[in-house]
Design a protein around this motif. Structure first.
Motif, PDB file in Angstrom:
ATOM      1  N   UNK A  44       0.824  -1.209   0.000  1.00 31.57           N
ATOM      2  CA  UNK A  44       0.000   0.000   0.000  1.00 31.57           C
ATOM      3  C   UNK A  44       0.859   1.261   0.000  1.00 31.57           C
ATOM      4  N   UNK A  45       0.271   2.341  -0.410  1.00 30.92           N
ATOM      5  CA  UNK A  45       1.002   3.605  -0.495  1.00 30.92           C
ATOM      6  C   UNK A  45       1.614   3.999   0.849  1.00 30.92           C
ATOM      7  N   UNK A  46       0.859   3.830   1.933  1.00 32.46           N
ATOM      8  CA  UNK A  46       1.375   4.199   3.250  1.00 32.46           C
ATOM      9  C   UNK A  46       2.675   3.461   3.558  1.00 32.46           C
ATOM     10  N   UNK A  47       2.753   2.201   3.167  1.00 34.42           N
ATOM     11  CA  UNK A  47       3.939   1.401   3.437  1.00 34.42           C
ATOM     12  C   UNK A  47       5.127   1.882   2.613  1.00 34.42           C
ATOM     13  N   UNK A  48       4.887   2.225   1.369  1.00 37.16           N
ATOM     14  CA  UNK A  48       5.953   2.728   0.500  1.00 37.16           C
ATOM     15  C   UNK A  48       6.497   4.048   1.030  1.00 37.16           C
ATOM     16  N   UNK A  49       5.597   4.927   1.462  1.00 35.95           N
ATOM     17  CA  UNK A  49       6.024   6.219   2.019  1.00 35.95           C
ATOM     18  C   UNK A  49       6.789   6.008   3.318  1.00 35.95           C
ATOM     19  N   UNK A  50       6.277   5.126   4.184  1.00 35.95           N
ATOM     20  CA  UNK A  50       6.944   4.872   5.466  1.00 35.95           C
ATOM     21  C   UNK A  50       8.329   4.260   5.267  1.00 35.95           C
ATOM     22  N   UNK A  51       8.464   3.348   4.301  1.00 38.01           N
ATOM     23  CA  UNK A  51       9.762   2.730   4.028  1.00 38.01           C
ATOM     24  C   UNK A  51      10.753   3.769   3.508  1.00 38.01           C
ATOM     25  N   UNK A  52      10.298   4.645   2.635  1.00 39.34           N
ATOM     26  CA  UNK A  52      11.171   5.694   2.110  1.00 39.34           C
ATOM     27  C   UNK A  52      11.614   6.634   3.227  1.00 39.34           C
ATOM     28  N   UNK A  53      10.692   6.954   4.135  1.00 38.92           N
ATOM     29  CA  UNK A  53      11.028   7.811   5.267  1.00 38.92           C
ATOM     30  C   UNK A  53      12.052   7.142   6.175  1.00 38.92           C
ATOM     31  N   UNK A  54      11.917   5.837   6.394  1.00 37.80           N
ATOM     32  CA  UNK A  54      12.857   5.110   7.233  1.00 37.80           C
ATOM     33  C   UNK A  54      14.266   5.154   6.633  1.00 37.80           C
ATOM     34  N   UNK A  55      14.350   4.984   5.330  1.00 36.90           N
ATOM     35  CA  UNK A  55      15.652   5.050   4.661  1.00 36.90           C
ATOM     36  C   UNK A  55      16.275   6.431   4.807  1.00 36.90           C
ATOM     37  N   UNK A  56      15.476   7.468   4.635  1.00 33.88           N
ATOM     38  CA  UNK A  56      15.981   8.830   4.804  1.00 33.88           C
ATOM     39  C   UNK A  56      16.506   9.043   6.220  1.00 33.88           C
ATOM     40  N   UNK A  57      15.759   8.573   7.194  1.00 37.27           N
ATOM     41  CA  UNK A  57      16.169   8.715   8.597  1.00 37.27           C
ATOM     42  C   UNK A  57      17.481   7.992   8.877  1.00 37.27           C
ATOM     43  N   UNK A  58      17.723   6.890   8.151  1.00 39.67           N
ATOM     44  CA  UNK A  58      18.933   6.107   8.359  1.00 39.67           C
ATOM     45  C   UNK A  58      20.122   6.617   7.550  1.00 39.67           C
ATOM     46  N   UNK A  83       3.461  12.996  -1.386  1.00 38.35           N
ATOM     47  CA  UNK A  83       3.686  12.375  -0.075  1.00 38.35           C
ATOM     48  C   UNK A  83       5.140  11.930   0.072  1.00 38.35           C
ATOM     49  N   UNK A  84       5.695  11.359  -0.977  1.00 47.81           N
ATOM     50  CA  UNK A  84       7.070  10.878  -0.906  1.00 47.81           C
ATOM     51  C   UNK A  84       8.056  12.022  -0.663  1.00 47.81           C
ATOM     52  N   UNK A  85       7.856  13.124  -1.342  1.00 50.28           N
ATOM     53  CA  UNK A  85       8.784  14.246  -1.180  1.00 50.28           C
ATOM     54  C   UNK A  85       8.562  14.971   0.146  1.00 50.28           C
ATOM     55  N   UNK A  86       7.314  15.173   0.540  1.00 53.75           N
ATOM     56  CA  UNK A  86       7.022  15.977   1.724  1.00 53.75           C
ATOM     57  C   UNK A  86       7.080  15.172   3.023  1.00 53.75           C
ATOM     58  N   UNK A  87       6.680  13.907   2.981  1.00 55.19           N
ATOM     59  CA  UNK A  87       6.655  13.102   4.199  1.00 55.19           C
ATOM     60  C   UNK A  87       7.902  12.236   4.367  1.00 55.19           C
ATOM     61  N   UNK A  88       8.566  11.902   3.268  1.00 53.14           N
ATOM     62  CA  UNK A  88       9.700  10.970   3.347  1.00 53.14           C
ATOM     63  C   UNK A  88      11.020  11.577   2.885  1.00 53.14           C
ATOM     64  N   UNK A  89      11.001  12.829   2.465  1.00 55.86           N
ATOM     65  CA  UNK A  89      12.242  13.479   2.049  1.00 55.86           C
ATOM     66  C   UNK A  89      12.854  12.914   0.791  1.00 55.86           C
ATOM     67  N   UNK A  90      12.046  12.320  -0.074  1.00 55.75           N
ATOM     68  CA  UNK A  90      12.558  11.709  -1.304  1.00 55.75           C
ATOM     69  C   UNK A  90      13.029  12.777  -2.283  1.00 55.75           C
ATOM     70  N   UNK A  91      14.226  12.573  -2.829  1.00 53.04           N
ATOM     71  CA  UNK A  91      14.786  13.490  -3.833  1.00 53.04           C
ATOM     72  C   UNK A  91      15.250  12.736  -5.081  1.00 53.04           C
ATOM     73  N   UNK A  92      15.082  11.412  -5.084  1.00 49.37           N
ATOM     74  CA  UNK A  92      15.526  10.589  -6.203  1.00 49.37           C
ATOM     75  C   UNK A  92      14.416   9.580  -6.525  1.00 49.37           C
ATOM     76  N   UNK A  93      14.138   9.371  -7.803  1.00 51.52           N
ATOM     77  CA  UNK A  93      13.085   8.439  -8.195  1.00 51.52           C
ATOM     78  C   UNK A  93      13.532   7.613  -9.395  1.00 51.52           C
ATOM     79  N   UNK A  94      12.860   6.478  -9.576  1.00 49.71           N
ATOM     80  CA  UNK A  94      13.000   5.670 -10.784  1.00 49.71           C
ATOM     81  C   UNK A  94      11.657   5.704 -11.502  1.00 49.71           C
ATOM     82  N   UNK A  95      11.631   6.298 -12.694  1.00 49.40           N
ATOM     83  CA  UNK A  95      10.397   6.416 -13.472  1.00 49.40           C
ATOM     84  C   UNK A  95      10.326   5.281 -14.487  1.00 49.40           C
ATOM     85  N   UNK A  96       9.312   4.431 -14.340  1.00 50.05           N
ATOM     86  CA  UNK A  96       9.144   3.277 -15.226  1.00 50.05           C
ATOM     87  C   UNK A  96       7.688   3.163 -15.647  1.00 50.05           C
ATOM     88  N   UNK A  97       7.435   2.347 -16.672  1.00 46.51           N
ATOM     89  CA  UNK A  97       6.058   2.127 -17.105  1.00 46.51           C
ATOM     90  C   UNK A  97       5.328   1.210 -16.129  1.00 46.51           C
TER      91      UNK A  97
END
Length: 293
Positions: A44-58, A83-97
């Motif tokens: 689920x989206x919440x899990x993806x956002x939470x995992x990304x946030x955990x990585x940022x924190x680490x 959500x990824x950028x604002x809640x998890x601090x994501x600055x890098x993405x992989x864009x795929x189909x």
């Protein structure tokens, strides 16, 4: 005496569940490393956002998969990247189909890029997919046109772009593909996908799922030289020729390897530590490859 090739730096990937439920695995990956967060449609989206946030924190650099066909509409994609950028601090993405198919307007990575949302929300680097063995449902001329369009969009973007490839087992085929990219005018650094150490049975399962039958056939034919019954698949059979090419041809677009940890993060990390592909992180230095990104 011939100079030994410098080990290519590496990134790897984890599922959202792995990140959240096995924090001990994060301790095996040096801070500052790109860790791709997979999206196979079962998190689920919440899990993806939470995992990304955990990585940022680490102290890692989370790189969530943004799979265009997983979003039924533009609003769903905008919500996810916001959500990824604002809640998890994501600055890098992989864009795929992505494999899933919705009836929405987003059917390709180009469609994601054309929304302008990555720039709007402060994304600093964008990975796009590369397929050294081609794709059965897309002819080469279409693949080339997509790559040209991505270069046009990259020229208009504040983000850096790079190519992340599917894994394979045939270094000769990969080198021919790299030559083709150069002939097409590619300017993106290439992060070559490599299967990490794993049992042969595990690799066969993932290779069949990923559609890399040609490389799988190569692996079967060369089994005695690249697979040990005791240790399993040796990724050096792919990586060593790449590093040798980079040594011979410094202008090659090779920037780093992206390791698919089919045998597990622990085994992958042990291999990368042994070969020195984590060591540039330990020294706190910036590599030429990183500057190129």
């Amino acid at each position: 005496m011939m100079q030994i090739a410098t080990p290519l730096p590496a990134s790897t990937e984890m599922s959202p569940r792995q990140v959240l439920e096995k924090p001990e695995l994060l301790e095996l990956i040096p801070a500052g490393t790109r860790v791709y967060v997979t999206d196979l449609g079962n998190a689920p989206e919440d899990q993806i956002v939470a995992a990304s946030a955990r990585l940022t924190e680490n102290g890692h650099l989370p790189v969530p998969h943004m799979a265009a066909r997983r979003y039924p509409n533009l609003a769903a994609f905008e919500r996810r990247i916001t959500r990824l950028t604002q809640e998890a601090g994501v600055r890098h993405v992989l864009a795929i189909a992505g494999e899933a198919e919705f009836s929405g307007p987003l059917t390709s990575s180009v469609a994601l890029l054309e929304t302008g949302l990555f720039d709007k929300l402060g994304i600093q680097s964008v990975g796009v997919a590369g397929h050294p063995e081609g794709t059965p449902d897309i002819p080469p001329e279409i693949i080339r046109s997509f790559l040209e369009r991505k270069h046009e969009l990259a020229a208009e973007s504040d983000a850096d772009f790079h190519i992340v490839t599917q894994f394979g087992f045939d270094p000769v085929r990969l080198n021919l593909w790299l030559d083709t990219l150069t002939q097409w005018g590619n300017q993106f650094p290439v992060h070559v996908g490599v299967a990490g150490p794993a049992k042969m049975t595990t690799l066969m399962k993932y290779a069949a799922f990923a559609g890399v039958e040609n490389s799988l056939n190569f692996l079967k034919k060369r089994g005695g030289s690249v697979v040990s019954m005791l240790t399993g698949y040796d990724p050096e059979t792919m990586v060593a020729p790449l590093e040798a090419r980079l040594q011979r041809e410094p202008e090659t677009p090779l920037a780093q390897i992206h390791v698919y940890p089919f045998g597990g993060i622990t085994k992958t990390s042990e291999w990368l530590n042994t070969r020195g592909s984590w060591s540039f992180r330990d020294a706190g230095s910036v590599t030429p490859q990183e500057i190129a990104q």
